[in-house]
Design an enzyme around this catalytic site. Sequence first.
Site, mmCIF file in Angstrom:
data_model
loop_
_atom_site.group_PDB
_atom_site.id
_atom_site.type_symbol
_atom_site.label_atom_id
_atom_site.label_comp_id
_atom_site.label_asym_id
_atom_site.label_seq_id
_atom_site.Cartn_x
_atom_site.Cartn_y
_atom_site.Cartn_z
ATOM 1 N N HIS A 90 44.636 -21.916 64.815
ATOM 2 C CA HIS A 90 44.273 -21.256 66.073
ATOM 3 C C HIS A 90 43.428 -22.206 66.917
ATOM 4 O O HIS A 90 42.629 -22.980 66.394
ATOM 5 C CB HIS A 90 43.502 -19.964 65.796
ATOM 6 C CG HIS A 90 43.406 -19.065 66.984
ATOM 7 N ND1 HIS A 90 42.509 -19.299 68.007
ATOM 8 C CD2 HIS A 90 44.089 -17.942 67.334
ATOM 9 C CE1 HIS A 90 42.654 -18.356 68.925
ATOM 10 N NE2 HIS A 90 43.604 -17.520 68.544
ATOM 11 N N GLU A 117 50.617 -20.001 71.542
ATOM 12 C CA GLU A 117 49.488 -19.443 72.285
ATOM 13 C C GLU A 117 48.964 -20.485 73.268
ATOM 14 O O GLU A 117 48.158 -21.349 72.881
ATOM 15 C CB GLU A 117 48.366 -19.021 71.327
ATOM 16 C CG GLU A 117 48.698 -17.833 70.456
ATOM 17 C CD GLU A 117 47.437 -17.165 69.919
ATOM 18 O OE1 GLU A 117 47.303 -15.954 70.064
ATOM 19 O OE2 GLU A 117 46.578 -17.877 69.370
#
Length: 263
Positions: free
Chosen positions: A104, A176
């Site tokens: 992430h 993302e």
Amino acid sequence: MARRPLVMGNWKLNGSKAFTKELIEGLKAELHDVTGCDVAIAPPVMYLGTAEAALSGCGCSCGGKSVIQLGAQNVDINVKGAFTGDISTEMLKDFGAKYIIIGHSERRTYHKESDEFVAKKFGALKEAGLVPVLCIGESEAENEAGKTEEVCARQIDAVINALGVEAFNGAVIAYEPIWAIGTGKSATPAQAQAVHAFIRGHIAAKSQAVAEQVIIQYGGSVNDANAAELFTQPDIDGALVGGASLKAPAFAVIVKAAAAAKN
């Protein structure tokens, strides 16, 4: 081939024992009859035990097994030993966690995790029989410089170079764009689809079979208002959801939108 969508909630640094129980009860009520979409939640690791207990015995027709599966937000590459503060694959398995988020942008940025280190985590998860959810994506500056594809390819290639393209069998990729995470700005469905198609094509250059089955989620300010349109895109196989996953009704709308669009 038809890919089964996955919608996963990343709670990030949010929650408490009471919140975990309450949110899961709400999710079970909202999602008990949903089919055609896999669902997972990743609470803070401190609350995995609370979540595991709350998910058991859901009281519906599934025989006591909830449609919601457990995940986690991070893992270490070591299984045990003198690694203060780290969490191993075996510990996550002990609580029934299946889908594990790695790479992430918040980990890459705040904890200086390199592409190569993330690839090692990917390998540790595969070896343990867990499902890596590999987050990739570009910053706003990289996006404006036209480097989106270059960044995504580099982050994927770190795994391919270390483990081979077959490592993506049974794995998940979450695209993302960093500029869309928690900002309220989301890529348009067409923008997201273009990147997802590139990602699948990049993997297909090594193996068409692997590319066709890999789940590619979109993440970055996905909410109950924009999810349905995102899921109409052919290469968007679900979502990794942040803020909207903290509210049962909003998260349920996203899950149901994925189930409706892909079945």
